[in-house]
Design a protein around this motif. Sequence first.
Motif, PDB file in Angstrom:
ATOM      1  N   CYS A 141       0.862  -1.167   0.000  1.00 35.97           N
ATOM      2  CA  CYS A 141       0.000   0.000   0.000  1.00 35.97           C
ATOM      3  C   CYS A 141       0.905   1.224   0.000  1.00 35.97           C
ATOM      4  CB  CYS A 141      -0.943   0.014   1.198  1.00 35.97           C
ATOM      5  SG  CYS A 141      -2.419   1.018   0.904  1.00 35.97           S
ATOM      6  N   GLY A 142       0.689   2.129  -0.950  1.00 35.86           N
ATOM      7  CA  GLY A 142       1.575   3.285  -1.076  1.00 35.86           C
ATOM      8  C   GLY A 142       2.953   2.836  -1.533  1.00 35.86           C
ATOM      9  N   LEU A 143       3.967   3.306  -0.821  1.00 39.00           N
ATOM     10  CA  LEU A 143       5.345   2.952  -1.156  1.00 39.00           C
ATOM     11  C   LEU A 143       5.885   1.836  -0.263  1.00 39.00           C
ATOM     12  CD1 LEU A 143       6.821   6.549  -1.664  1.00 39.00           C
ATOM     13  CD2 LEU A 143       6.010   4.955  -3.411  1.00 39.00           C
ATOM     14  N   ASP A 144       5.017   1.254   0.556  1.00 41.25           N
ATOM     15  CA  ASP A 144       5.451   0.214   1.491  1.00 41.25           C
ATOM     16  C   ASP A 144       5.222  -1.158   0.864  1.00 41.25           C
ATOM     17  OD1 ASP A 144       6.356  -1.041   3.701  1.00 41.25           O
ATOM     18  OD2 ASP A 144       4.614  -0.635   4.967  1.00 41.25           O
ATOM     19  N   HIS A 145       6.306  -1.843   0.544  1.00 37.10           N
ATOM     20  CA  HIS A 145       6.238  -3.188  -0.043  1.00 37.10           C
ATOM     21  C   HIS A 145       6.590  -4.212   1.042  1.00 37.10           C
ATOM     22  CE1 HIS A 145       7.132  -0.345  -3.306  1.00 37.10           C
ATOM     23  NE2 HIS A 145       6.418  -1.137  -4.079  1.00 37.10           N
ATOM     24  N   LYS A 146       5.675  -5.123   1.302  1.00 38.62           N
ATOM     25  CA  LYS A 146       5.866  -6.089   2.386  1.00 38.62           C
ATOM     26  C   LYS A 146       5.800  -7.511   1.864  1.00 38.62           C
ATOM     27  CE  LYS A 146       3.686  -3.107   5.884  1.00 38.62           C
ATOM     28  NZ  LYS A 146       2.572  -2.994   6.859  1.00 38.62           N
ATOM     29  N   LEU A 147       6.429  -8.398   2.618  1.00 39.41           N
ATOM     30  CA  LEU A 147       6.298  -9.836   2.397  1.00 39.41           C
ATOM     31  C   LEU A 147       6.087 -10.458   3.771  1.00 39.41           C
ATOM     32  CD1 LEU A 147       6.230 -12.246   0.598  1.00 39.41           C
ATOM     33  CD2 LEU A 147       8.713 -12.310   0.584  1.00 39.41           C
ATOM     34  N   HIS A 148       4.821 -10.691   4.102  1.00 36.79           N
ATOM     35  CA  HIS A 148       4.464 -11.133   5.451  1.00 36.79           C
ATOM     36  C   HIS A 148       4.885 -12.576   5.718  1.00 36.79           C
ATOM     37  CE1 HIS A 148       2.037  -7.585   6.227  1.00 36.79           C
ATOM     38  NE2 HIS A 148       1.340  -7.794   5.134  1.00 36.79           N
ATOM     39  N   PHE A 149       5.349 -12.811   6.944  1.00 35.35           N
ATOM     40  CA  PHE A 149       5.358 -14.139   7.554  1.00 35.35           C
ATOM     41  C   PHE A 149       4.962 -13.926   9.011  1.00 35.35           C
ATOM     42  CE2 PHE A 149       8.138 -17.460   9.791  1.00 35.35           C
ATOM     43  CZ  PHE A 149       7.065 -18.308   9.954  1.00 35.35           C
ATOM     44  N   ILE A 150       3.725 -14.292   9.302  1.00 34.98           N
ATOM     45  CA  ILE A 150       3.163 -14.123  10.646  1.00 34.98           C
ATOM     46  C   ILE A 150       2.649 -15.483  11.100  1.00 34.98           C
ATOM     47  CG2 ILE A 150       1.448 -12.909  12.039  1.00 34.98           C
ATOM     48  CD1 ILE A 150       1.332 -10.794   9.797  1.00 34.98           C
ATOM     49  N   PHE A 151       2.987 -15.867  12.325  1.00 32.75           N
ATOM     50  CA  PHE A 151       2.396 -17.081  12.880  1.00 32.75           C
ATOM     51  C   PHE A 151       1.792 -16.762  14.246  1.00 32.75           C
ATOM     52  CE2 PHE A 151       6.697 -17.191  14.559  1.00 32.75           C
ATOM     53  CZ  PHE A 151       6.571 -17.709  15.836  1.00 32.75           C
ATOM     54  N   ARG A 152       0.737 -17.486  14.555  1.00 32.62           N
ATOM     55  CA  ARG A 152       0.024 -17.272  15.821  1.00 32.62           C
ATOM     56  C   ARG A 152       0.503 -18.304  16.833  1.00 32.62           C
ATOM     57  NH1 ARG A 152      -5.444 -15.233  15.710  1.00 32.62           N
ATOM     58  NH2 ARG A 152      -6.173 -17.263  16.451  1.00 32.62           N
ATOM     59  N   HIS A 153       0.990 -17.784  17.951  1.00 35.00           N
ATOM     60  CA  HIS A 153       1.573 -18.645  18.993  1.00 35.00           C
ATOM     61  C   HIS A 153       0.651 -18.688  20.199  1.00 35.00           C
ATOM     62  CE1 HIS A 153       4.260 -19.473  22.491  1.00 35.00           C
ATOM     63  NE2 HIS A 153       4.708 -20.402  21.654  1.00 35.00           N
ATOM     64  N   LYS A 154       0.479 -19.892  20.706  1.00 38.13           N
ATOM     65  CA  LYS A 154      -0.392 -20.086  21.861  1.00 38.13           C
ATOM     66  C   LYS A 154       0.418 -20.117  23.144  1.00 38.13           C
ATOM     67  CE  LYS A 154      -4.024 -23.166  23.619  1.00 38.13           C
ATOM     68  NZ  LYS A 154      -4.791 -24.405  23.367  1.00 38.13           N
ATOM     69  N   ASN A 155       0.044 -19.242  24.082  1.00 42.54           N
ATOM     70  CA  ASN A 155       0.707 -19.199  25.383  1.00 42.54           C
ATOM     71  C   ASN A 155       0.392 -20.480  26.148  1.00 42.54           C
ATOM     72  OD1 ASN A 155       1.279 -18.678  28.179  1.00 42.54           O
ATOM     73  ND2 ASN A 155       1.271 -16.496  27.729  1.00 42.54           N
ATOM     74  N   PRO A 156       1.426 -21.277  26.499  1.00 42.51           N
ATOM     75  CA  PRO A 156       1.156 -22.558  27.162  1.00 42.51           C
ATOM     76  C   PRO A 156       0.599 -22.407  28.580  1.00 42.51           C
ATOM     77  CG  PRO A 156       3.510 -22.137  27.077  1.00 42.51           C
ATOM     78  CD  PRO A 156       2.866 -21.080  26.258  1.00 42.51           C
ATOM     79  N   LYS A 157       0.732 -21.213  29.184  1.00 41.80           N
ATOM     80  CA  LYS A 157       0.229 -21.025  30.552  1.00 41.80           C
ATOM     81  C   LYS A 157      -1.191 -20.490  30.551  1.00 41.80           C
ATOM     82  CE  LYS A 157       2.686 -19.679  33.946  1.00 41.80           C
ATOM     83  NZ  LYS A 157       3.522 -18.936  34.901  1.00 41.80           N
ATOM     84  N   THR A 158      -1.455 -19.498  29.701  1.00 40.49           N
ATOM     85  CA  THR A 158      -2.760 -18.843  29.718  1.00 40.49           C
ATOM     86  C   THR A 158      -3.662 -19.285  28.572  1.00 40.49           C
ATOM     87  OG1 THR A 158      -1.988 -16.966  28.397  1.00 40.49           O
ATOM     88  CG2 THR A 158      -1.676 -16.842  30.783  1.00 40.49           C
ATOM     89  N   GLY A 159      -3.084 -19.861  27.531  1.00 33.59           N
ATOM     90  CA  GLY A 159      -3.875 -20.252  26.374  1.00 33.59           C
ATOM     91  C   GLY A 159      -4.160 -19.089  25.419  1.00 33.59           C
ATOM     92  N   GLU A 160      -3.648 -17.917  25.711  1.00 34.75           N
ATOM     93  CA  GLU A 160      -3.868 -16.763  24.848  1.00 34.75           C
ATOM     94  C   GLU A 160      -3.062 -16.905  23.552  1.00 34.75           C
ATOM     95  OE1 GLU A 160      -2.853 -13.300  27.029  1.00 34.75           O
ATOM     96  OE2 GLU A 160      -4.571 -13.422  28.401  1.00 34.75           O
ATOM     97  N   ILE A 161      -3.636 -16.343  22.476  1.00 33.75           N
ATOM     98  CA  ILE A 161      -2.992 -16.385  21.164  1.00 33.75           C
ATOM     99  C   ILE A 161      -2.381 -15.012  20.874  1.00 33.75           C
ATOM    100  CG2 ILE A 161      -3.311 -16.759  18.702  1.00 33.75           C
ATOM    101  CD1 ILE A 161      -3.682 -19.287  20.314  1.00 33.75           C
ATOM    102  N   GLU A 162      -1.132 -15.022  20.410  1.00 34.53           N
ATOM    103  CA  GLU A 162      -0.450 -13.766  20.082  1.00 34.53           C
ATOM    104  C   GLU A 162       0.251 -13.908  18.729  1.00 34.53           C
ATOM    105  OE1 GLU A 162       2.254 -10.501  22.450  1.00 34.53           O
ATOM    106  OE2 GLU A 162       2.837 -12.616  22.621  1.00 34.53           O
ATOM    107  N   GLU A 163       0.114 -12.882  17.868  1.00 28.66           N
ATOM    108  CA  GLU A 163       0.759 -12.897  16.558  1.00 28.66           C
ATOM    109  C   GLU A 163       2.240 -12.589  16.691  1.00 28.66           C
ATOM    110  OE1 GLU A 163      -1.193 -10.194  13.977  1.00 28.66           O
ATOM    111  OE2 GLU A 163      -2.920 -11.505  13.624  1.00 28.66           O
ATOM    112  N   LYS A 164       3.064 -13.357  15.972  1.00 24.09           N
ATOM    113  CA  LYS A 164       4.511 -13.141  15.940  1.00 24.09           C
ATOM    114  C   LYS A 164       4.906 -12.802  14.496  1.00 24.09           C
ATOM    115  CE  LYS A 164       4.556 -14.616  20.206  1.00 24.09           C
ATOM    116  NZ  LYS A 164       4.768 -13.702  21.358  1.00 24.09           N
TER     117      LYS A 164
END
Length: 604
Positions: free
Chosen positions: A192-215
Amino acid sequence: MQGYWKILALLLVSLFIWQGVAADFGDEVDDDDDGVVEDEPDASEPEPVVVEKKKYEPPEIPAKPFLAETFDEADPLKKSWVKSQAKKDDVEEDIAKYDGKWSVEEPKDSSLLGDLGLILKSKAKHHAVSKKLDRIFEFSGNPFIVSYEVRFQNGIDCGGAYIKLLSKQNTVDLKSFHDKTPYTIMFGPDKCGLDHKLHFIFRHKNPKTGEIEEKHAKKPAGNLEKYFTDKKTHLYTLIVNPDNSFEVLVDNKVINSGSLLEDVNPPVNPPKEIDDPKDKKPSDWDEREKIPDPDAKKPDDWDEDEPKEIPDEEAKKPDGWLDDEEALIADPDADKPDDWDDEMDGEWEAPLIDNPKCKEAPGCGEWTRPNIPNPLYRGKWKPEMIDNPEYKGEWKPQKIANPDYFEDLKPYKMTPIESLGLELWSMTDEIVFDNFLVTDDREEHTRWVEQTWERKSAAEASSGGGQGALVQGILDVTKERPWLWAVFLIVVVLPIILVIAYCCVQKEKQEDIDAARKKTDEPSPDDEKTEESEKTEGNVDSGAGGDTQTDKTKKSKAALEKEEAEEEEEEVSQEEDIAEAGEEGKGDTGSPRRSPRKRKTRKD
């Protein structure tokens, strides 16, 4: 001539060096790799040579693929791919629907006849389509490999072409696929605009709380612009290994790599210690490194009331200054508008214009003396700053053990993947997707790429490569490494300048030599050749008992010398006659009488 050959050799060597530098330090600039944006053909240019297109050959489908999609089956959008019927949350109702159009067809200007692909057909729409994997991918010890092809047929202004690898769920309804649908990995290009990206995002599950966070993986170091602008088919590949390493490839070349433990943000594992949220800074904690000197006193002669500037008492009003004239006056030619209402608009006043009398005068209005710096000005007095004896440094809260700390040494073991989806917003249409593959076998992936993207890339290069691709490749290299322009100037431009300078010097030398020969009557090489040819012709033309051409030339020279001698004698005799006539005719006319004899004209 030896100098010319040396300069030419230097130029050729320089060009070879530049080509080698471009090949070593950039993405290869050969026809198989880079291309340029294909512009509309110019009517003044000759029509390009039409290359016969190759026929598309379907690849061999792997024996046990998780997913292998070439869009060769009949109507895949009805059989295996599912269009979303969901709505996007938190957006306006008229654009909330996933009503963007998809089509399976042969792309325009396809390099392979019969090669179909999934094409995004709408602008400024939300698009969503997905397909279940043939079997669920479990991160159980084998590498996770996904690759697919993207071609921006019209370039791209703002939009994405990334994929989402959807997480395994208890119930699956791909018709409800939307932006909040849980995914394990998101991967692919976005701009978008002049920003060229190549995403690699994975969702990690917190083993203690079970919450999901994007990395988010770190950004690639190279320039990605050409993948969005050259209108070529590019292959995007992600490999996640059991040792927590990852690789991101474009066109089979690694452009990003790292570790899931170290090269993602935020980190997978939280810090062992954190700041104590209950700790507070003591009231007597002094963070001031410097303080005013308490013993310093203001000097008695320090006057803080003196202004910074004062009127210049030595200044004098310029002659011709018009004190009684205003700089601006009412425009005498202005007329009150016909629709002006004094009750509604107030009393009408003519607009102001520059006073014409002030244009030639040094100034108008009341004259005031200009200001000059005040020599007595010292400003507000401040004590000198000294080291603070009570300084304790910057206060920081104490560290305590992080109650949420955990250590996950195997972030590779992600949530199993059940489906692959495209959930996109784009301001550009005609985006082609093709040849999706999900596998855990590197050799299988290599064979797949050889039978799909490599064939297509070679066909595109043969139909649209050539000299333009080389130029575009060089431009791409210099964008990534601007210092290569200095190399270019040294190895290419400088030799060309030397060639031009050498030619100019040689031309000037030749002109000087020709001028010197004209002054001294020295025969030039061309004259010598002419004389030699004349001698040769004279020898050939001479007959038995006749004069040769050389003898004729000698005779003509002797006759010419004789005529010149006669003329000199005649001139001498004329001068003597003039002198005698002058002495005899002085009494009659007061001027010498000239001889009526005329000088004989010189023969050529």
